[in-house]
Design a protein around this motif. Structure first.
Motif, short mmCIF file in Angstrom:
data_model
loop_
_atom_site.label_atom_id
_atom_site.label_comp_id
_atom_site.label_asym_id
_atom_site.label_seq_id
_atom_site.Cartn_x
_atom_site.Cartn_y
_atom_site.Cartn_z
N ASN A 26 0.89 -1.00 -0.07
CA ASN A 26 0.04 -0.10 0.06
C ASN A 26 1.11 1.19 -0.17
OD1 ASN A 26 0.15 0.92 2.95
ND2 ASN A 26 -0.09 -0.99 3.12
N LEU A 27 0.37 2.48 -0.25
CA LEU A 27 1.22 3.35 -0.39
C LEU A 27 1.84 3.93 0.84
CD1 LEU A 27 1.62 5.45 -2.67
CD2 LEU A 27 -0.11 6.78 -1.71
N ASP A 28 1.31 3.72 1.85
CA ASP A 28 2.06 4.16 3.19
C ASP A 28 3.29 3.42 3.43
OD1 ASP A 28 2.07 5.85 5.71
OD2 ASP A 28 1.77 3.81 6.60
N ALA A 29 3.01 2.07 3.04
CA ALA A 29 3.92 0.82 3.53
C ALA A 29 5.15 1.14 2.59
CB ALA A 29 3.22 -0.43 3.38
N ILE A 30 4.85 1.35 1.35
CA ILE A 30 5.81 1.68 0.34
C ILE A 30 6.77 2.82 0.55
CG2 ILE A 30 6.39 2.24 -1.95
CD1 ILE A 30 4.10 0.46 -2.72
N ASN A 31 6.12 3.86 1.18
CA ASN A 31 6.85 4.94 1.49
C ASN A 31 7.63 4.89 2.77
OD1 ASN A 31 6.54 7.63 0.25
ND2 ASN A 31 4.33 7.16 0.13
N VAL A 32 6.93 4.03 3.68
CA VAL A 32 7.88 3.73 4.85
C VAL A 32 9.09 2.91 4.59
CG1 VAL A 32 7.93 2.53 7.04
CG2 VAL A 32 6.06 3.83 6.40
N ALA A 78 19.55 8.69 -3.43
CA ALA A 78 18.91 9.62 -4.23
C ALA A 78 17.52 8.93 -4.98
CB ALA A 78 19.82 9.99 -5.47
N GLU A 79 17.67 7.70 -5.46
CA GLU A 79 16.51 7.21 -5.94
C GLU A 79 15.36 7.04 -4.98
OE1 GLU A 79 17.36 3.39 -8.42
OE2 GLU A 79 19.28 4.29 -8.98
N CYS A 80 15.59 6.69 -3.81
CA CYS A 80 14.41 6.43 -2.88
C CYS A 80 13.88 7.93 -2.79
CB CYS A 80 14.99 6.06 -1.54
SG CYS A 80 15.43 4.21 -1.44
N GLU A 81 14.63 8.88 -2.69
CA GLU A 81 14.09 10.34 -2.50
C GLU A 81 13.34 10.78 -3.89
OE1 GLU A 81 17.43 12.70 -1.65
OE2 GLU A 81 17.61 12.18 0.47
N GLN A 82 13.68 10.35 -4.83
CA GLN A 82 13.03 10.44 -5.99
C GLN A 82 11.79 9.83 -6.28
OE1 GLN A 82 14.02 12.88 -8.54
NE2 GLN A 82 11.86 12.57 -9.04
N ASP A 86 8.05 11.59 -6.64
CA ASP A 86 7.13 10.92 -7.60
C ASP A 86 5.79 10.57 -7.08
OD1 ASP A 86 9.05 11.68 -9.17
OD2 ASP A 86 9.76 9.78 -9.55
N LEU A 87 5.84 9.95 -5.99
CA LEU A 87 4.44 9.22 -5.26
C LEU A 87 3.90 10.54 -4.82
CD1 LEU A 87 5.55 6.24 -3.93
CD2 LEU A 87 4.24 6.41 -5.88
N GLY A 155 3.61 -0.31 -12.39
CA GLY A 155 4.87 0.70 -12.61
C GLY A 155 5.76 0.95 -11.17
N VAL A 156 4.68 1.14 -10.21
CA VAL A 156 5.40 1.60 -8.85
C VAL A 156 5.99 0.41 -8.05
CG1 VAL A 156 4.52 2.34 -6.45
CG2 VAL A 156 3.77 3.51 -8.74
N TYR A 157 5.15 -0.77 -8.48
CA TYR A 157 5.50 -2.09 -7.64
C TYR A 157 6.97 -2.38 -8.30
CZ TYR A 157 5.57 -6.93 -6.67
OH TYR A 157 6.00 -8.24 -6.32
N GLN A 158 6.98 -2.36 -9.50
CA GLN A 158 8.41 -2.80 -10.34
C GLN A 158 9.48 -1.99 -9.79
OE1 GLN A 158 7.12 -2.80 -14.35
NE2 GLN A 158 6.93 -4.94 -14.44
N ALA A 159 9.29 -0.59 -9.66
CA ALA A 159 10.49 0.21 -9.28
C ALA A 159 10.65 -0.07 -7.67
CB ALA A 159 9.96 1.78 -9.41
N TYR A 160 9.85 -0.01 -6.92
CA TYR A 160 9.89 -0.58 -5.62
C TYR A 160 10.71 -1.60 -5.27
CZ TYR A 160 8.67 -1.81 -0.82
OH TYR A 160 8.59 -2.41 0.34
N ILE A 161 10.28 -2.93 -6.21
CA ILE A 161 10.93 -4.05 -5.88
C ILE A 161 12.38 -3.95 -6.44
CG2 ILE A 161 10.92 -6.42 -6.67
CD1 ILE A 161 8.79 -6.05 -4.38
N ALA A 162 12.62 -3.33 -7.34
CA ALA A 162 13.87 -3.07 -7.99
C ALA A 162 14.75 -2.45 -7.06
CB ALA A 162 13.87 -2.53 -9.13
N LEU A 163 14.25 -1.54 -6.58
CA LEU A 163 15.15 -0.78 -5.17
C LEU A 163 15.43 -1.58 -4.11
CD1 LEU A 163 13.72 2.94 -5.26
CD2 LEU A 163 15.95 2.08 -5.64
#
Length: 232
Positions: A26-32, A78-82, A86-87, A155-163
């Protein structure tokens, strides 16, 4: 009055499944999680900056490799901050959290309690009901909205999992290097301690005949040292 209040509390608890989110998607969990990854990267940078020689030694004295390794963590920050920006700034569909609650069948769910104004864990039966509720609500979207949701959410899921995957990999590599180097340092310290005892026991290695426990311990340590340690 008390009874009416308790009734509202119970009703809200029983209806938590009506507004579900997937526990870890969920959005909050990904941000955390992005904050946590960035914080861990900062911790690693602090460790490396405060004890740079340890990393360089672990990389066979290659300063370029050490610099590149350090930059990997900087890039991740830097990628986490970006991604967080974006979110926060880009258009995020209102059904972002609902999408993952619908597709994560069998996963752990949280439900929103309108009385407590917070999310709470749901049991397996409630989670199934929550998934069905999410699917029903997603079916009410138009085809265009559904496609938009799938494109954005995946798209968000793939970017998050890649990070997350990149962080796990380089953090594991650092832990191995750090543990390896720590092992060598511990070995050196142990040899130094036993050497001092053997030196005293043999009066500067002048009297090595007869049984000498410290000298025997030193010989065993040196015999059992791996070949890599001699190279180091």
């Amino acid at each position: 009055m008390v009874k009416a209040e308790e009734t509202r509390r119970i009703k809200a608890r029983n209806l938590r499944y009506k507004k579900p989110i997937a526990k870890d998607l969920n959005l909050d969990a990904i941000n955390v999680a992005l904050w946590d990854i960035a914080e861990e990267c900062y911790n690693v940078q602090y460790y490396v900056d405060s004890d740079e020689d340890t990393l360089i030694n672990a990389l066979d004295g290659d300063e370029d490799d050490a610099h590149e390794f350090r930059m990997m963590f900087s890039d991740l920050v830097a990628e986490c901050e970006q991604m967080r920006e974006d979110l926060e700034n880009e258009y995020v569909p209102e059904y972002f959290d609902l999408f993952f609650a619908a597709v994560d069948k069998g996963g752990e769910m949280l439900g929103y309690d309108t009385y407590e104004h917070d999310y709470y864990g749901l049991n397996s039966f409630e989670s199934r009901c929550a998934n069905e509720e999410a699917v029903k609500k997603m079916k009410a979207l138009t085809k265009d909205q559904l496609i938009e949701a799938a494109q954005f959410c995946f798209g968000v899921y793939q970017a998050y999992i890649a990070l997350q995957y990149r962080y796990d990999c380089i953090k594991a590599a650092l832990d191995i290097l750090r543990d390896q180097n720590t092992g060598y340092l511990q070995m050196v310290r142990q040899i130094e301690e036993v050497y001092e005892k053997a030196n005293e026991e043999t009066e500067g290695f002048k009297r090595t005949y007869g049984r000498k426990p410290a000298l025997e311990s030193l010989d065993r340590l040196l015999d059992n040292m791996p070949q890599e340690a001699w190279i180091q």
